[in-house]
Design a protein around this motif. Structure first.
Motif, mmCIF file in Angstrom:
data_model
loop_
_atom_site.group_PDB
_atom_site.id
_atom_site.type_symbol
_atom_site.label_atom_id
_atom_site.label_comp_id
_atom_site.label_asym_id
_atom_site.label_seq_id
_atom_site.Cartn_x
_atom_site.Cartn_y
_atom_site.Cartn_z
ATOM 1 N N VAL A 1 0.875 -1.177 0.000
ATOM 2 C CA VAL A 1 0.000 0.000 0.000
ATOM 3 C C VAL A 1 0.908 1.222 0.000
ATOM 4 O O VAL A 1 1.502 1.574 1.020
ATOM 5 C CB VAL A 1 -0.960 0.002 1.204
ATOM 6 C CG1 VAL A 1 -1.891 1.213 1.127
ATOM 7 C CG2 VAL A 1 -1.776 -1.290 1.241
ATOM 8 N N SER B 1 0.431 -3.689 -5.958
ATOM 9 C CA SER B 1 0.405 -2.490 -5.140
ATOM 10 C C SER B 1 -0.864 -1.669 -5.347
ATOM 11 O O SER B 1 -1.374 -1.530 -6.460
ATOM 12 C CB SER B 1 1.633 -1.619 -5.432
ATOM 13 O OG SER B 1 1.699 -1.328 -6.814
ATOM 14 N N LEU B 2 -1.334 -1.128 -4.234
ATOM 15 C CA LEU B 2 -2.422 -0.161 -4.205
ATOM 16 C C LEU B 2 -1.781 1.202 -3.989
ATOM 17 O O LEU B 2 -1.087 1.415 -2.994
ATOM 18 C CB LEU B 2 -3.403 -0.504 -3.087
ATOM 19 C CG LEU B 2 -4.661 0.343 -2.902
ATOM 20 C CD1 LEU B 2 -5.709 -0.461 -2.127
ATOM 21 C CD2 LEU B 2 -4.392 1.647 -2.161
ATOM 22 N N ASN B 3 -2.004 2.115 -4.918
ATOM 23 C CA ASN B 3 -1.412 3.449 -4.853
ATOM 24 C C ASN B 3 -2.419 4.394 -4.197
ATOM 25 O O ASN B 3 -3.454 4.725 -4.783
ATOM 26 C CB ASN B 3 -1.067 3.921 -6.271
ATOM 27 C CG ASN B 3 -0.267 5.208 -6.279
ATOM 28 O OD1 ASN B 3 0.648 5.392 -5.480
ATOM 29 N ND2 ASN B 3 -0.591 6.100 -7.201
ATOM 30 N N TRP B 4 -2.133 4.818 -2.962
ATOM 31 C CA TRP B 4 -3.057 5.623 -2.167
ATOM 32 C C TRP B 4 -2.745 7.095 -2.389
ATOM 33 O O TRP B 4 -1.705 7.592 -1.988
ATOM 34 C CB TRP B 4 -2.908 5.233 -0.696
ATOM 35 C CG TRP B 4 -3.606 6.093 0.303
ATOM 36 C CD1 TRP B 4 -3.030 6.910 1.227
ATOM 37 C CD2 TRP B 4 -5.019 6.204 0.508
ATOM 38 N NE1 TRP B 4 -3.982 7.524 1.985
ATOM 39 C CE2 TRP B 4 -5.220 7.108 1.568
ATOM 40 C CE3 TRP B 4 -6.135 5.629 -0.111
ATOM 41 C CZ2 TRP B 4 -6.482 7.451 2.029
ATOM 42 C CZ3 TRP B 4 -7.391 5.980 0.348
ATOM 43 C CH2 TRP B 4 -7.559 6.867 1.410
ATOM 44 N N VAL C 1 -3.396 -0.191 -8.906
ATOM 45 C CA VAL C 1 -4.665 0.527 -8.782
ATOM 46 C C VAL C 1 -4.397 1.788 -7.967
ATOM 47 O O VAL C 1 -3.773 1.721 -6.905
ATOM 48 C CB VAL C 1 -5.734 -0.321 -8.065
ATOM 49 C CG1 VAL C 1 -7.021 0.481 -7.898
ATOM 50 C CG2 VAL C 1 -6.018 -1.612 -8.827
ATOM 51 N N THR C 2 -4.855 2.933 -8.468
ATOM 52 C CA THR C 2 -4.746 4.178 -7.709
ATOM 53 C C THR C 2 -6.090 4.477 -7.064
ATOM 54 O O THR C 2 -7.128 4.475 -7.731
ATOM 55 C CB THR C 2 -4.318 5.347 -8.617
ATOM 56 O OG1 THR C 2 -2.978 5.105 -9.057
ATOM 57 C CG2 THR C 2 -4.352 6.665 -7.859
ATOM 58 N N VAL C 3 -6.055 4.725 -5.755
ATOM 59 C CA VAL C 3 -7.267 4.931 -4.957
ATOM 60 C C VAL C 3 -7.283 6.361 -4.433
ATOM 61 O O VAL C 3 -6.296 6.846 -3.888
ATOM 62 C CB VAL C 3 -7.316 3.927 -3.783
ATOM 63 C CG1 VAL C 3 -8.479 4.230 -2.852
ATOM 64 C CG2 VAL C 3 -7.429 2.503 -4.324
ATOM 65 N N ILE D 1 -11.570 -0.456 -0.023
ATOM 66 C CA ILE D 1 -10.116 -0.651 -0.019
ATOM 67 C C ILE D 1 -9.769 -2.104 0.263
ATOM 68 O O ILE D 1 -8.898 -2.693 -0.391
ATOM 69 C CB ILE D 1 -9.459 0.296 1.007
ATOM 70 C CG1 ILE D 1 -9.541 1.741 0.490
ATOM 71 C CG2 ILE D 1 -8.011 -0.098 1.277
ATOM 72 C CD1 ILE D 1 -9.235 2.792 1.524
ATOM 73 N N ILE E 1 -10.330 -4.105 -2.839
ATOM 74 C CA ILE E 1 -9.270 -3.917 -3.832
ATOM 75 C C ILE E 1 -8.047 -4.746 -3.458
ATOM 76 O O ILE E 1 -7.393 -5.350 -4.327
ATOM 77 C CB ILE E 1 -8.922 -2.425 -3.955
ATOM 78 C CG1 ILE E 1 -10.099 -1.660 -4.573
ATOM 79 C CG2 ILE E 1 -7.657 -2.226 -4.803
ATOM 80 C CD1 ILE E 1 -9.981 -0.160 -4.470
ATOM 81 N N ILE E 2 -7.717 -4.788 -2.177
ATOM 82 C CA ILE E 2 -6.597 -5.633 -1.735
ATOM 83 C C ILE E 2 -6.872 -7.089 -2.079
ATOM 84 O O ILE E 2 -5.994 -7.808 -2.597
ATOM 85 C CB ILE E 2 -6.357 -5.448 -0.224
ATOM 86 C CG1 ILE E 2 -5.755 -4.060 0.037
ATOM 87 C CG2 ILE E 2 -5.435 -6.550 0.323
ATOM 88 C CD1 ILE E 2 -5.677 -3.688 1.491
ATOM 89 N N LEU F 1 -6.303 -7.644 -5.726
ATOM 90 C CA LEU F 1 -4.891 -7.740 -6.057
ATOM 91 C C LEU F 1 -4.310 -9.080 -5.670
ATOM 92 O O LEU F 1 -3.458 -9.636 -6.385
ATOM 93 C CB LEU F 1 -4.121 -6.603 -5.377
ATOM 94 C CG LEU F 1 -4.439 -5.182 -5.853
ATOM 95 C CD1 LEU F 1 -3.741 -4.145 -5.000
ATOM 96 C CD2 LEU F 1 -4.063 -5.004 -7.325
#
Length: 470
Positions: free
Chosen positions: A134, A161-164, A240-242, A459, A462-463, A466
Motif C-alpha cells: 500500500v 500495489s495499491l497506490n493511495w 490501482v490508484t485509490v 479498499i 481492492i486488496i 490484487l
C-alpha cells in the motif's frame, strides 16, 4: 474489535480467509497529511478485518501513531525540507522548489529503506505467502522500480500495489483543466483548446524538476531515463490508484478509467484518542453545543485552521479572528497546526470571543462547528465533508486552489482561490454560509454519499482483488 468473518462481495467473491490474507506493507511520505489516512486504513485492516501481519514505513515522528495501529513500524530517516510559506518567491516557484527538496530528495533514502523492508519481510514470510504493498502516491517508494532500479533480493517482480493518493486528481488529461492555474471545469471547445495549450507549455516550467528527479534515480541505478510528468507518474504508479473522494467532489474525467482509478469515498471520521488532553475552555464549547439551535444564547461556532504545513497565519487565521472580533453571538476556535506553536497574536490583542490551541484534532472540534474556515488543504477539506460542516476555503499554493474550485462546484463552501484574504472577504464568506442554508444542506448530502461509499470496505475489496490477480 470488528468482525473478521467471511463476507460476500458485490462481484460474487468472498473475503479472504485468515490463511489467504496477505502481508501488508504500507509506505507513506513523512508528513501528517500523507500518513494519517493510511494509518487509519492499516488500523482498520489489522484490528477489524484480521490482517495480522502489517508493516508500515514512514518518518520517526509517526512511530507511536503507527504502533497504535498494530503495524510493525519501520523508520524512514528522510526529513523533508519544506520551503517556508511565502519566502518571497512566487507560489509556482515555491511549489516547484518543494517538488525537489521535499519529494525528489526523498527518492534515494526511500528506495533503500523499502528495498531492505521487502527483503526482510520476504525472509520472515517465505513464498507462497503474498505481500501487498500500500503505497502513498508521493512516498517515492515505487518510482525507482519503474525506471529499472535493482529489485530487492529474492524478488523477480514487485508485489502487487495499491497506490493511495491523498489529494485531488493531478494527472494531465486533455479533457481536464491543468493542475496549478486554478481554472474552473467548463469543458467548452475554447477551454479545451486552452487546457491543451497549457498542458503543452508546462513542460518547460517543469524541466528543471524532471532533470532533478532523473539525477536522483540515476544515483541508485536506474536504467531508464526519467523524462515524464512528475504528477502523472504519481497518479499512475502501482496497479490501482485509490482516491478518498466521490464523483461529486471531483471532475467527471477523474472516473474515465475505473479499473485503474477508484474513487472510494472519504475515510470515516476517526475515533478520538481516549487519552486526548482537552483545553481548559472545552466545557464552554460543549455547553454551547448542548443548547437548542433556537436558543438565542447559543453562539455560532467558527472553527479556523491554517493547516499543518503552510502556516502563514497572516493569510487566513488572523484575518478570520479579526473579522469576528467583538461578535457576542460567535465563538471562534483557532488551531495553529503545530505542537507548542506560539499564538500569532499577543494575549492582549486576542479578542474575548476567541479560543486558540496549538494543535488539536479536527474531528474533536468539527461536531461543534457551524462553519469551518480552512486554507483548503485536501485533508482538512475532507474532514469538513465527513463531518458535514459547510466551509469557507481560501488557498492557492500546491493543490489548494484546485480544492477551492471543486468545493465551490460541489456547493459545500464559499471559496477564495488565493492565499491571502481580507477581513471583509472572510466576514462575507462566513456570513454567507451561516445565512444561506444551501451550503449546510449540500454538505450533508455529500457527507451521506461518502459514508455510503464505504471507503474502508472498498479498499479491502481492492486488496483482495490484487491478491487474486496473480
Amino acid at each position: 474489535m470488528g468482525d473478521a468473518r467471511e463476507i460476500s462481495r458485490p462481484n460474487g467473491t468472498h473475503a479472504l480467509s485468515s490463511t489467504e490474507k496477505p502481508v501488508l506493507l504500507f509506505m507513506t511520505f513523512n508528513a501528517s497529511g500523507h500518513t494519517a489516512g493510511a494509518a487509519q486504513i492499516a488500523k482498520h485492516l489489522h484490528f477489524n478485518r484480521g490482517y495480522k501481519d502489517v508493516y508500515f514505513i514512514t518518518g520517526p515522528q509517526f512511530q507511536s501513531l503507527i504502533e497504535s495501529t498494530g503495524a510493525k513500524y519501520i523508520k524512514n530517516p528522510f526529513e523533508p525540507i519544506t520551503p517556508k510559506a511565502h519566502d518571497g518567491a512566487p507560489e509556482s516557484a515555491e511549489f516547484l522548489a518543494a517538488m525537489k527538496t521535499v519529494f525528489a530528495d526523498a527518492i534515494v533514502p526511500s528506495y533503500h529503506v523499502l528495498k531492505k523492508a521487502l527483503e526482510d519481510i520476504r525472509a520472515a514470510h517465505p513464498e507462497p505467502r503474498k505481500i501487498i504493498f500500500v503505497h502513498e502516491a508521493l512516498s517515492q517508494g515505487l518510482l525507482p522500480y519503474n525506471y529499472g532500479c535493482p529489485l530487492p533480493k529474492g524478488y523477480t517482480s514487485l508485489p502487487k500495489s495499491l497506490n493511495w493518493h491523498t489529494s485531488i486528481w493531478v494527472g494531465s488529461d486533455p479533457d481536464y483543466p491543468p493542475f496549478g492555474p486554478g481554472l474552473p471545469y467548463d469543458p467548452t471547445p475554447e477551454n479545451k483548446a486552452l487546457w491543451k495549450s497549457i498542458h503543452a507549455g508546462s513542460r518547460a516550467m517543469w524541466q528543471d524538476v524532471i532533470d532533478y528527479y532523473d539525477a536522483k534515480l540515476q544515483e541508485i541505478g536506474a536504467t531508464k531515463k526519467f523524462d515524464d510528468s512528475v504528477l502523472d507518474v504519481a497518479m499512475n504508479v502501482g496497479d490501482v490508484t485509490v482516491m478518498a473522494t466521490t464523483p461529486s467532489l471531483d471532475y467527471p474525467s477523474a472516473t474515465k478509467n475505473p479499473k485503474k482509478f477508484r474513487l472510494v469515498g472519504g475515510l470515516p471520521v476517526r475515533e478520538l484518542d481516549g487519552n486526548l488532553a482537552y483545553p481548559a475552555w472545552w466545557g464552554e464549547l460543549t455547553s454551547n453545543s448542548a443548547l437548542p439551535i433556537s436558543d438565542p444564547a447559543r453562539k455560532k461556532v467558527v472553527f479556523v485552521t491554517q493547516g499543518t504545513v503552510h502556516r502563514a497565519y497572516h493569510e487566513l487565521l488572523v484575518p478570520t479572528i479579526r473579522a469576528m472580533a467583538g461578535r457576542e453571538d460567535v465563538l471562534v476556535i483557532a488551531t495553529l497546526g503545530e505542537r507548542n506553536e506560539p499564538s500569532p497574536l499577543p494575549e492582549e490583542d486576542t479578542p474575548g470571543n476567541v479560543r486558540i490551541v496549538d494543535y488539536f484534532p479536527y474531528e474533536a472540534v468539527l461536531p461543534h462547528a457551524d462553519v469551518f474556515v480552512s486554507n483548503a488543504g485536501y485533508g482538512g477539506f475532507m474532514h469538513g465533508v465527513m463531518n458535514g460542516v459547510p466551509m469557507v476555503l481560501a488557498g492557492k499554493i500546491a493543490d489548494k486552489g484546485e480544492v477551492c474550485l471543486r468545493a465551490a462546484r460541489a456547493g459545500v463552501a464559499v471559496v477564495y482561490p488565493k492565499s491571502e484574504v481580507t477581513q471583509e472577504e472572510i466576514r462575507t464568506g462566513i456570513e454567507t454560509v451561516l445565512t444561506e442554508d444551501k451550503y449546510r444542506k449540500r454538505v450533508k448530502e455529500i457527507q451521506e454519499e461518502n459514508i455510503k461509499a464505504d471507503s474502508l470496505g472498498q479498499i479491502e475489496a481492492i486488496i483482495e482483488e490484487l491478491v487474486r490477480a496473480d
